[in-house]
Design an enzyme around this catalytic site. Structure first.
Site, PDB file in Angstrom:
ATOM      1  N   LYS A  13       0.835  -1.210   0.000  1.00 24.26           N
ATOM      2  CA  LYS A  13       0.000   0.000   0.000  1.00 24.26           C
ATOM      3  C   LYS A  13       0.874   1.265   0.000  1.00 24.26           C
ATOM      4  O   LYS A  13       0.650   2.182  -0.785  1.00 24.26           O
ATOM      5  CB  LYS A  13      -0.916   0.021   1.238  1.00 24.26           C
ATOM      6  CG  LYS A  13      -1.796  -1.212   1.387  1.00 24.26           C
ATOM      7  CD  LYS A  13      -2.663  -1.148   2.632  1.00 24.26           C
ATOM      8  CE  LYS A  13      -1.907  -1.152   3.941  1.00 24.26           C
ATOM      9  NZ  LYS A  13      -1.134  -2.380   4.225  1.00 24.26           N
ATOM     10  N   ARG A  88      -9.541   1.237   8.865  1.00 22.68           N
ATOM     11  CA  ARG A  88      -9.160  -0.154   9.127  1.00 22.68           C
ATOM     12  C   ARG A  88     -10.206  -0.900   9.910  1.00 22.68           C
ATOM     13  O   ARG A  88     -10.019  -2.082  10.206  1.00 22.68           O
ATOM     14  CB  ARG A  88      -7.890  -0.197   9.975  1.00 22.68           C
ATOM     15  CG  ARG A  88      -6.660  -0.067   9.181  1.00 22.68           C
ATOM     16  CD  ARG A  88      -5.480  -0.209  10.087  1.00 22.68           C
ATOM     17  NE  ARG A  88      -4.426   0.562   9.536  1.00 22.68           N
ATOM     18  CZ  ARG A  88      -3.251   0.077   9.159  1.00 22.68           C
ATOM     19  NH1 ARG A  88      -2.964  -1.179   9.351  1.00 22.68           N
ATOM     20  NH2 ARG A  88      -2.365   0.852   8.623  1.00 22.68           N
ATOM     21  N   ARG A 127      12.092  -5.893   4.826  1.00 23.89           N
ATOM     22  CA  ARG A 127      11.876  -4.461   4.549  1.00 23.89           C
ATOM     23  C   ARG A 127      12.862  -3.586   5.331  1.00 23.89           C
ATOM     24  O   ARG A 127      13.170  -3.854   6.479  1.00 23.89           O
ATOM     25  CB  ARG A 127      10.455  -4.063   4.943  1.00 23.89           C
ATOM     26  CG  ARG A 127      10.223  -2.559   4.881  1.00 23.89           C
ATOM     27  CD  ARG A 127       8.778  -2.179   4.914  1.00 23.89           C
ATOM     28  NE  ARG A 127       8.089  -2.568   6.132  1.00 23.89           N
ATOM     29  CZ  ARG A 127       6.783  -2.376   6.338  1.00 23.89           C
ATOM     30  NH1 ARG A 127       6.038  -1.811   5.399  1.00 23.89           N
ATOM     31  NH2 ARG A 127       6.226  -2.746   7.458  1.00 23.89           N
ATOM     32  N   ARG A 160      11.672  -1.773  10.826  1.00 23.41           N
ATOM     33  CA  ARG A 160      10.576  -1.272  11.644  1.00 23.41           C
ATOM     34  C   ARG A 160      10.408  -2.139  12.889  1.00 23.41           C
ATOM     35  O   ARG A 160      10.583  -3.351  12.820  1.00 23.41           O
ATOM     36  CB  ARG A 160       9.285  -1.278  10.815  1.00 23.41           C
ATOM     37  CG  ARG A 160       8.913   0.120  10.355  1.00 23.41           C
ATOM     38  CD  ARG A 160       7.778   0.155   9.410  1.00 23.41           C
ATOM     39  NE  ARG A 160       6.539  -0.448   9.919  1.00 23.41           N
ATOM     40  CZ  ARG A 160       5.384  -0.382   9.267  1.00 23.41           C
ATOM     41  NH1 ARG A 160       5.312   0.244   8.112  1.00 23.41           N
ATOM     42  NH2 ARG A 160       4.311  -0.955   9.770  1.00 23.41           N
ATOM     43  N   ARG A 171      -0.193  -8.992  13.333  1.00 21.04           N
ATOM     44  CA  ARG A 171      -0.801  -7.944  12.494  1.00 21.04           C
ATOM     45  C   ARG A 171      -1.709  -8.567  11.427  1.00 21.04           C
ATOM     46  O   ARG A 171      -2.772  -8.035  11.111  1.00 21.04           O
ATOM     47  CB  ARG A 171       0.294  -7.100  11.824  1.00 21.04           C
ATOM     48  CG  ARG A 171       0.969  -6.141  12.804  1.00 21.04           C
ATOM     49  CD  ARG A 171       2.345  -5.710  12.337  1.00 21.04           C
ATOM     50  NE  ARG A 171       2.354  -4.997  11.080  1.00 21.04           N
ATOM     51  CZ  ARG A 171       3.431  -4.863  10.307  1.00 21.04           C
ATOM     52  NH1 ARG A 171       4.591  -5.408  10.677  1.00 21.04           N
ATOM     53  NH2 ARG A 171       3.359  -4.207   9.183  1.00 21.04           N
TER      54      ARG A 171
HETATM   55  P1  AP5 Z   1       4.936  -1.598   1.802  1.00 23.26           P
HETATM   56  O1  AP5 Z   1       4.566  -0.767   0.622  1.00 23.26           O
HETATM   57  O2  AP5 Z   1       5.672  -0.933   2.921  1.00 23.26           O
HETATM   58  O3  AP5 Z   1       3.631  -2.382   2.344  1.00 23.26           O
HETATM   59  P2  AP5 Z   1       2.376  -1.879   3.137  1.00 23.26           P
HETATM   60  O4  AP5 Z   1       1.180  -2.551   2.582  1.00 23.26           O
HETATM   61  O5  AP5 Z   1       2.362  -0.380   3.203  1.00 23.26           O
HETATM   62  O6  AP5 Z   1       2.699  -2.543   4.539  1.00 23.26           O
HETATM   63  P3  AP5 Z   1       2.712  -1.945   6.012  1.00 23.26           P
HETATM   64  O7  AP5 Z   1       3.465  -2.940   6.850  1.00 23.26           O
HETATM   65  O8  AP5 Z   1       3.252  -0.539   6.039  1.00 23.26           O
HETATM   66  O9  AP5 Z   1       1.211  -1.960   6.350  1.00 23.26           O
HETATM   67  P4  AP5 Z   1       0.578  -1.944   7.730  1.00 23.26           P
HETATM   68  O10 AP5 Z   1      -0.835  -1.672   7.377  1.00 23.26           O
HETATM   69  O11 AP5 Z   1       0.834  -3.136   8.554  1.00 23.26           O
HETATM   70  O12 AP5 Z   1       1.367  -0.788   8.501  1.00 23.26           O
HETATM   71  P5  AP5 Z   1       1.094   0.759   8.712  1.00 23.26           P
HETATM   72  O13 AP5 Z   1       2.394   1.445   8.671  1.00 23.26           O
HETATM   73  O14 AP5 Z   1       0.013   1.265   7.848  1.00 23.26           O
HETATM   74  O15 AP5 Z   1       5.776  -2.851   1.274  1.00 23.26           O
HETATM   75  C1  AP5 Z   1       6.273  -3.796   2.171  1.00 23.26           C
HETATM   76  C2  AP5 Z   1       7.635  -4.319   1.663  1.00 23.26           C
HETATM   77  O16 AP5 Z   1       7.414  -5.033   0.442  1.00 23.26           O
HETATM   78  C3  AP5 Z   1       8.639  -3.214   1.311  1.00 23.26           C
HETATM   79  O17 AP5 Z   1       9.927  -3.666   1.616  1.00 23.26           O
HETATM   80  C4  AP5 Z   1       8.487  -3.014  -0.210  1.00 23.26           C
HETATM   81  O18 AP5 Z   1       9.679  -2.573  -0.824  1.00 23.26           O
HETATM   82  C5  AP5 Z   1       8.104  -4.418  -0.649  1.00 23.26           C
HETATM   83  N1  AP5 Z   1       7.181  -4.468  -1.781  1.00 23.26           N
HETATM   84  C6  AP5 Z   1       6.089  -3.685  -1.971  1.00 23.26           C
HETATM   85  N2  AP5 Z   1       5.451  -4.055  -3.091  1.00 23.26           N
HETATM   86  C7  AP5 Z   1       6.154  -5.101  -3.613  1.00 23.26           C
HETATM   87  C8  AP5 Z   1       6.005  -5.929  -4.764  1.00 23.26           C
HETATM   88  N3  AP5 Z   1       4.968  -5.775  -5.610  1.00 23.26           N
HETATM   89  N4  AP5 Z   1       6.911  -6.918  -4.988  1.00 23.26           N
HETATM   90  C9  AP5 Z   1       7.954  -7.105  -4.133  1.00 23.26           C
HETATM   91  N5  AP5 Z   1       8.168  -6.343  -3.014  1.00 23.26           N
HETATM   92  C10 AP5 Z   1       7.257  -5.360  -2.764  1.00 23.26           C
HETATM   93  O19 AP5 Z   1       0.527   0.741  10.219  1.00 23.26           O
HETATM   94  C11 AP5 Z   1       1.388   0.402  11.293  1.00 23.26           C
HETATM   95  C12 AP5 Z   1       0.606   0.385  12.593  1.00 23.26           C
HETATM   96  O20 AP5 Z   1       0.044   1.694  12.849  1.00 23.26           O
HETATM   97  C13 AP5 Z   1      -0.603  -0.555  12.658  1.00 23.26           C
HETATM   98  O21 AP5 Z   1      -0.228  -1.875  12.968  1.00 23.26           O
HETATM   99  C14 AP5 Z   1      -1.425   0.106  13.770  1.00 23.26           C
HETATM  100  O22 AP5 Z   1      -0.884  -0.163  15.045  1.00 23.26           O
HETATM  101  C15 AP5 Z   1      -1.222   1.573  13.490  1.00 23.26           C
HETATM  102  N6  AP5 Z   1      -2.267   2.101  12.590  1.00 23.26           N
HETATM  103  C16 AP5 Z   1      -2.079   2.577  11.322  1.00 23.26           C
HETATM  104  N7  AP5 Z   1      -3.256   2.979  10.799  1.00 23.26           N
HETATM  105  C17 AP5 Z   1      -4.193   2.759  11.759  1.00 23.26           C
HETATM  106  C18 AP5 Z   1      -5.602   2.949  11.808  1.00 23.26           C
HETATM  107  N8  AP5 Z   1      -6.281   3.447  10.755  1.00 23.26           N
HETATM  108  N9  AP5 Z   1      -6.257   2.597  12.935  1.00 23.26           N
HETATM  109  C19 AP5 Z   1      -5.604   2.094  14.001  1.00 23.26           C
HETATM  110  N10 AP5 Z   1      -4.269   1.867  14.012  1.00 23.26           N
HETATM  111  C20 AP5 Z   1      -3.569   2.195  12.901  1.00 23.26           C
END
Ligand code: AP5
Length: 220
Positions: A13, A88, A127, A160, A171
């Site tokens: 994402k 979410r 990552r 991270r 997660r």
């Molecule tokens: P990346 O693009 O970073 O993936 P992502 O889907 O953004 O994954 P996240 O881990 O960031 O999602 P998340 O929802 O768990 O965490 P968030 O930070 O939002 O890609 C991942 C890896 O794969 C990278 O190394 C990239 O290079 C690689 N990659 C990407 N695409 C690829 C492809 N096609 N092929 C190969 N490699 C690829 O949230 C973190 C925390 O914040 C949550 O756990 C929660 O505690 C809190 N939080 C955030 N939002 C909320 C909310 N709305 N409500 C409550 N808590 C929240």
């Protein structure tokens, strides 16, 4: 254009949000990045959020909703936005829907990035992120040019806190119980567009552009 990116941890994402923002000049509102920024600055919000994030659980809805609705009111977001990681939960989706309906700015689409748990674990355990400019790398799929260093700003790359295997599995579990119901929620509203996100980054980028090609106000 007003879109939401939905999908499990590691679905790409954040990666695709950045590419869309560069291509279409849209504001990206990434709730994970905003929370991490608060944690790094040691704000009261950051202190409250950190414990949840480190456990791989969601920050309470009231905090996430208040933060995002305030951000959506800023001038750059009024021109359109990409929401990465929000909503979410069903209460978050309902709060967003109410606010956007009242403002006369409903969502155009919800992109649902689909990958297997195995691929999520593989991507997240390799990552690396730049804490300065937020660029994302991957030791297996997208290594930096110089080991351990951001290609763009030269800052040292980090793992991270929540990317150890046990927390990733937690997660994925939280995603399944709390976020997956949104697939039906948005499908019922005619907004859902599925994207097979298991392919290489460039292929997923093409699929993403194709998935929103009918949205009339888009110009690359
Ligand atoms: P990346 O693009 O970073 O993936 P992502 O889907 O953004 O994954 P996240 O881990 O960031 O999602 P998340 O929802 O768990 O965490 P968030 O930070 O939002 O890609 C991942 C890896 O794969 C990278 O190394 C990239 O290079 C690689 N990659 C990407 N695409 C690829 C492809 N096609 N092929 C190969 N490699 C690829 O949230 C973190 C925390 O914040 C949550 O756990 C929660 O505690 C809190 N939080 C955030 N939002 C909320 C909310 N709305 N409500 C409550 N808590 C929240």
């Amino acid at each position: 254009m007003r879109i939401v990116l939905l999908g499990p941890p590691g679905a790409g994402k954040g990666t695709q949000a950045r590419r869309l923002a560069d291509r279409y000049g849209l504001a990206v509102i990434g709730t994970g990045d905003i929370f991490r920024d608060h944690v790094a600055r040691g704000t009261p919000l950051g202190r409250e959020a950190k414990a949840y994030m480190d456990r791989g659980e969601y920050v309470p809805d009231r905090i996430a909703v208040e933060m995002v609705l305030a951000r959506l009111d800023q001038p750059d977001a009024r021109e359109g936005f990409i929401l990465d990681g929000f909503p979410r939960t069903v209460p978050q989706a309902q709060a967003l829907e109410r606010a956007l309906t009242e403002a006369g700015r409903p969502l155009d689409a919800v992109l649902n990035f689909k990958i297997s748990d195995e691929m999520a674990v593989k991507r997240l355990t390799s990552r690396l992120v730049c804490p300065n400019c937020k660029r994302v790398y991957n030791l297996s799929f997208k290594p930096p040019r110089v080991e351990g260093t951001c290609d763009v700003c030269g800052h040292e790359l980090q793992l991270r806190n929540d990317d150890d295997e046990a927390t990733i599995l937690r997660r994925l579990d939280v995603y399944r119980t709390q976020t997956e119901p949104l697939v039906l929620y948005f499908w019922e509203r005619g907004l859902l567009r599925d994207i097979d996100a298991e392919a290489p980054e460039e292929v997923v980028a093409d699929r993403t552009i194709e998935a929103i090609s009918d949205l009339s106000d888009l110009e690359a």
